[in-house]
Design an enzyme around this catalytic site. Structure first.
Site, mmCIF file in Angstrom:
data_model
loop_
_atom_site.group_PDB
_atom_site.id
_atom_site.type_symbol
_atom_site.label_atom_id
_atom_site.label_comp_id
_atom_site.label_asym_id
_atom_site.label_seq_id
_atom_site.Cartn_x
_atom_site.Cartn_y
_atom_site.Cartn_z
ATOM 1 N N HIS A 72 0.840 -1.367 -0.221
ATOM 2 C CA HIS A 72 0.974 0.070 -0.267
ATOM 3 C C HIS A 72 0.980 1.345 -0.431
ATOM 4 O O HIS A 72 2.185 1.612 0.780
ATOM 5 C CB HIS A 72 -0.843 -0.337 1.338
ATOM 6 C CG HIS A 72 -2.253 -0.414 0.707
ATOM 7 N ND1 HIS A 72 -3.399 -0.136 1.645
ATOM 8 C CD2 HIS A 72 -2.508 -1.837 1.028
ATOM 9 C CE1 HIS A 72 -4.682 -2.047 1.591
ATOM 10 N NE2 HIS A 72 -3.415 -1.808 0.596
ATOM 11 N N TYR A 202 -9.130 6.230 7.452
ATOM 12 C CA TYR A 202 -9.441 6.387 8.266
ATOM 13 C C TYR A 202 -10.587 7.581 8.503
ATOM 14 O O TYR A 202 -10.259 8.481 8.107
ATOM 15 C CB TYR A 202 -7.799 6.853 8.740
ATOM 16 C CG TYR A 202 -6.901 5.767 9.118
ATOM 17 C CD1 TYR A 202 -6.026 5.383 8.358
ATOM 18 C CD2 TYR A 202 -6.666 5.002 10.533
ATOM 19 C CE1 TYR A 202 -5.607 4.422 8.723
ATOM 20 C CE2 TYR A 202 -5.856 4.383 10.963
ATOM 21 C CZ TYR A 202 -5.203 4.051 10.120
ATOM 22 O OH TYR A 202 -4.221 2.174 9.893
ATOM 23 N N PRO A 294 -4.431 1.312 18.723
ATOM 24 C CA PRO A 294 -3.813 0.382 16.963
ATOM 25 C C PRO A 294 -4.167 1.404 16.122
ATOM 26 O O PRO A 294 -3.843 1.023 15.399
ATOM 27 C CB PRO A 294 -5.110 -0.720 17.264
ATOM 28 C CG PRO A 294 -6.176 -0.632 17.995
ATOM 29 C CD PRO A 294 -5.874 0.121 18.914
ATOM 30 N N LYS A 298 1.087 0.472 15.213
ATOM 31 C CA LYS A 298 2.573 0.722 15.000
ATOM 32 C C LYS A 298 3.034 -0.985 16.576
ATOM 33 O O LYS A 298 3.390 -1.258 16.884
ATOM 34 C CB LYS A 298 2.479 1.698 16.543
ATOM 35 C CG LYS A 298 2.602 2.675 15.228
ATOM 36 C CD LYS A 298 3.918 2.686 14.334
ATOM 37 C CE LYS A 298 4.100 3.550 13.632
ATOM 38 N NZ LYS A 298 3.475 2.616 11.713
ATOM 39 N N TYR A 386 4.292 6.826 9.763
ATOM 40 C CA TYR A 386 2.632 5.649 9.462
ATOM 41 C C TYR A 386 3.864 4.714 9.158
ATOM 42 O O TYR A 386 3.919 3.425 9.551
ATOM 43 C CB TYR A 386 1.891 6.053 8.641
ATOM 44 C CG TYR A 386 0.636 4.979 8.727
ATOM 45 C CD1 TYR A 386 0.781 4.213 7.378
ATOM 46 C CD2 TYR A 386 -0.565 4.961 9.298
ATOM 47 C CE1 TYR A 386 -0.330 3.354 6.940
ATOM 48 C CE2 TYR A 386 -1.179 3.997 9.412
ATOM 49 C CZ TYR A 386 -1.129 3.326 8.480
ATOM 50 O OH TYR A 386 -1.912 2.553 8.168
HETATM 51 P P1 FAS Z 1 1.432 -11.342 22.618
HETATM 52 O O1 FAS Z 1 -0.225 -10.886 23.151
HETATM 53 O O2 FAS Z 1 0.194 -11.420 20.957
HETATM 54 O O3 FAS Z 1 0.973 -12.580 22.186
HETATM 55 C C1 FAS Z 1 1.659 -13.076 24.290
HETATM 56 C C2 FAS Z 1 1.459 -14.623 23.847
HETATM 57 O O4 FAS Z 1 1.610 -14.911 25.010
HETATM 58 C C3 FAS Z 1 0.099 -14.849 24.094
HETATM 59 O O5 FAS Z 1 0.017 -16.320 23.037
HETATM 60 C C4 FAS Z 1 -0.238 -15.212 25.471
HETATM 61 O O6 FAS Z 1 -1.258 -16.482 25.220
HETATM 62 C C5 FAS Z 1 0.972 -16.062 25.562
HETATM 63 N N1 FAS Z 1 1.127 -15.581 27.134
HETATM 64 C C6 FAS Z 1 0.313 -14.768 27.882
HETATM 65 N N2 FAS Z 1 0.532 -15.015 28.974
HETATM 66 C C7 FAS Z 1 1.752 -16.628 29.203
HETATM 67 C C8 FAS Z 1 2.106 -17.008 30.366
HETATM 68 N N3 FAS Z 1 1.670 -17.091 31.708
HETATM 69 N N4 FAS Z 1 2.827 -18.038 29.870
HETATM 70 C C9 FAS Z 1 2.789 -18.791 29.020
HETATM 71 N N5 FAS Z 1 2.422 -17.978 27.363
HETATM 72 C C10 FAS Z 1 1.856 -16.875 28.250
HETATM 73 N N6 FAS Z 1 -1.825 -3.977 16.561
HETATM 74 C C11 FAS Z 1 -1.961 -3.483 15.781
HETATM 75 O O7 FAS Z 1 -0.784 -3.191 14.638
HETATM 76 N N7 FAS Z 1 -2.613 -3.405 14.615
HETATM 77 C C12 FAS Z 1 -4.935 -3.519 15.474
HETATM 78 O O8 FAS Z 1 -5.458 -3.672 15.214
HETATM 79 C C13 FAS Z 1 -3.955 -4.522 16.996
HETATM 80 N N8 FAS Z 1 -5.193 -4.850 17.115
HETATM 81 C C14 FAS Z 1 -5.068 -5.963 18.632
HETATM 82 C C15 FAS Z 1 -6.986 -5.876 19.305
HETATM 83 C C16 FAS Z 1 -6.790 -6.195 20.583
HETATM 84 C C17 FAS Z 1 -7.389 -7.037 20.994
HETATM 85 C C18 FAS Z 1 -5.025 -6.544 21.102
HETATM 86 C C19 FAS Z 1 -4.532 -7.433 22.390
HETATM 87 C C20 FAS Z 1 -4.036 -6.434 20.310
HETATM 88 C C21 FAS Z 1 -4.005 -5.662 19.292
HETATM 89 N N9 FAS Z 1 -2.862 -4.977 18.217
HETATM 90 C C22 FAS Z 1 -2.863 -4.593 17.084
HETATM 91 C C23 FAS Z 1 -1.807 -5.344 18.595
HETATM 92 C C24 FAS Z 1 -1.038 -6.861 18.770
HETATM 93 O O9 FAS Z 1 -0.957 -6.719 17.302
HETATM 94 C C25 FAS Z 1 -0.328 -7.079 19.333
HETATM 95 O O10 FAS Z 1 1.085 -5.924 19.017
HETATM 96 C C26 FAS Z 1 0.855 -7.945 19.198
HETATM 97 O O11 FAS Z 1 -0.227 -9.052 19.658
HETATM 98 C C27 FAS Z 1 1.945 -8.729 20.019
HETATM 99 O O12 FAS Z 1 2.523 -9.792 19.499
HETATM 100 P P2 FAS Z 1 2.867 -10.376 20.792
HETATM 101 O O13 FAS Z 1 4.537 -9.378 21.464
HETATM 102 O O14 FAS Z 1 3.649 -11.647 20.585
HETATM 103 O O15 FAS Z 1 2.310 -9.797 22.335
HETATM 104 C C1 PHB Z 2 -6.111 -3.977 10.399
HETATM 105 O O1 PHB Z 2 -6.386 -4.129 9.544
HETATM 106 O O2 PHB Z 2 -6.312 -4.873 11.746
HETATM 107 C C2 PHB Z 2 -5.686 -2.369 10.798
HETATM 108 C C3 PHB Z 2 -4.972 -1.376 10.404
HETATM 109 C C4 PHB Z 2 -4.475 -0.109 10.294
HETATM 110 C C5 PHB Z 2 -5.146 -0.271 11.662
HETATM 111 C C6 PHB Z 2 -5.249 -1.008 12.655
HETATM 112 C C7 PHB Z 2 -5.613 -1.973 11.887
HETATM 113 O O3 PHB Z 2 -4.462 1.211 12.445
#
Ligand code: FAS
Ligand code: PHB
Length: 393
Positions: A72, A202, A294, A298, A386
């Site tokens: 993109h 957005y 989000p 980032k 971005y």
């Molecule tokens: P994660 O949370 O993905 O992974 C951590 C892992 O550790 C999980 O699998 C968990 O089960 C495991 N774990 C936890 N406790 C443990 C324990 N005690 N023992 C063993 N394992 C354990 N980012 C964006 O850029 N765009 C988005 O739209 C976006 N939407 C999101 C929506 C939600 C609901 C959430 C929570 C996050 C969102 N994020 C988004 C951010 C997300 O993408 C995170 O930045 C990304 O998952 C980070 O990855 P990890 O650091 O691996 O953490």
């Molecule tokens: C998504 O595709 O989930 C998404 C994309 C851009 C954002 C947040 C979420 O800023």
């Protein structure tokens, strides 16, 4: 059992770290609380910075991202009933982002780890960290058959997210936390429909923020700002599509293709940073030590940035017997974390409805948006954040 690095968490941070270490001949064991399917079922990020794509290539897991990811060159800001394109590619000297879901990144990393015969313990319960303030740390856990295990190691990587055990294992006095909770959440829907536009939209609207994203030419990801006391059960598909349509410009509203949701969830928004990110032989990475709203896409990219610094630090330790990378890991990450946190806060503050700001709040946002799309300097500042700031030398 013994290994060089125990990685807690098999999300993108933990799996990417494990893969980069494997490529450098460094052994690791990954411990994950959930099942692999559960991890894959969490629908999260969708936009990858170029530096994240480069890291996936270094890890040898970029083939499908190149085949299926969508490059993109721009995004659109929608306000006052019209859309305004921010030409990321032109404003940043040729940089772009790639739309490729976190679920697919995680799947690619899982497949690569399994293909290499590397050890990932799923459904690991009661994970506990020991001795990381010394030079002989270990991690214990209960396997799904109920047996208790302990792994001796050189280092522990806490990649276990915001609710993980790693940050919680640090003595409270040793960690400083900074948190801002936003007074709203994002209601997200995944659907097998054609994207309303070929780029992300957005939208700042009097009814609230909306985001039109995608996962492929036939799978869309949409979000609307919602209040924190709302429950996903309250939102029928029709109610979601009508609300989304009401927050878009007329052309997008008319073009919106709706369909049954295949995933629907509400995520709260917060800004959170824990400092430092290193405690002796324990290193935190990703959501374990920072959360960004989000809006700026980032979260996943910051996690990859931490893993880039941490993988190199471990490589330096084992290959060159140098602790320079390890000793500078936290301050190097945090300079980048705070810049991404600032951008995510700024973009969230600009695009969302803040009832407590009153009528003047919308007027000030309208003025900033109008300035932003008419000023090359302001658009460039948005664009370079971005697509992802360059890594400091
Ligand atoms: P994660 O949370 O993905 O992974 C951590 C892992 O550790 C999980 O699998 C968990 O089960 C495991 N774990 C936890 N406790 C443990 C324990 N005690 N023992 C063993 N394992 C354990 N980012 C964006 O850029 N765009 C988005 O739209 C976006 N939407 C999101 C929506 C939600 C609901 C959430 C929570 C996050 C969102 N994020 C988004 C951010 C997300 O993408 C995170 O930045 C990304 O998952 C980070 O990855 P990890 O650091 O691996 O953490
Ligand atoms: C998504 O595709 O989930 C998404 C994309 C851009 C954002 C947040 C979420 O800023």
């Amino acid at each position: 059992m013994r290994t060089q690095v125990v990685i807690v968490g098999a999300g993108p941070s933990g799996l990417l770290l494990g893969q980069l270490l494997h490529k450098a001949g460094i052994e690791s064991i990954v411990l994950e609380r959930q099942t692999g399917d559960y991890v894959l079922g969490r629908i999260r990020a969708g936009v990858l910075e170029q530096t994240t794509c480069d890291l996936l290539a270094e890890a040898g897991v970029d083939a499908r991202m190149h085949a299926e990811g969508l490059p993109h060159d721009g995004i659109e800001l929608c306000f006052g009933g019209a859309r305004h394109r921010i030409d990321l590619h032109a404003l940043t000297g040729g940089k772009r982002v790639t739309v490729y879901g976190q679920t697919e990144v995680t799947r690619d990393l899982m497949d690569a780890r399994a293909a290499a015969g590397l050890s990932t313990v799923y459904e690991a319960r009661d994970v506990a960290l020991h001795g990381f303030d010394g030079t002989a740390p270990s991690v214990s856990y209960t396997a799904k058959d109920g047996s208790r295990h302990s792994i001796d190691c050189d280092f522990i990587a806490g990649c276990d997210g915001y609710h993980g055990v790693s940050r919680a294992s640090v003595p409270p006095g040793a960690v400083s936390t900074f948190e801002k909770v936003y007074p709203f959440g994002w209601l997200g829907v995944l659907a097998d429909t054609t994207p309303v536009s070929h780029e992300l939209i957005y939208s700042n609207h009097a009814r609230g923020f909306a985001l039109c994203s995608m996962r492929s030419p036939t799978r869309t990801r949409y979000y609307v700002q919602c209040s924190l006391d709302e429950k996903v059960e309250q939102w029928s598909d029709d109610a979601f599509w009508n609300e989304l349509r009401a927050r878009l410009d007329p052309a997008a509203a008319a073009a919106l293709q709706t369909g049954p949701s295949i995933e629907k969830s509400i995520a709260p928004l917060r800004s959170f940073v824990a400092e430092p990110m290193r405690f002796g032989r324990l290193f935190l990475a990703g959501d374990a030590c920072h959360i960004v709203p989000p809006t700026g896409a980032k979260g996943l990219n910051l996690a990859a940035s931490d893993v880039r610094f941490l993988s190199r630090a471990f490589m330096e330790f084992y290959a060159e017997k140098s602790s320079a990378g390890i000793d500078h890991y936290s301050d190097r990450c945090l300079r980048r974390v705070w810049k991404a946190s600032r951008f995510s806060w700024w973009f969230t503050s600009l695009m969302h409805k803040f009832p407590e700001s009153g009528a003047i709040g919308q007027k000030l946002q309208d003025a900033e948006l109008s300035y932003l799309v008419s000023s090359k300097a302001a658009s460039t500042a948005l664009a370079e954040n971005y697509v992802g700031l360059p890594f400091e030398r």
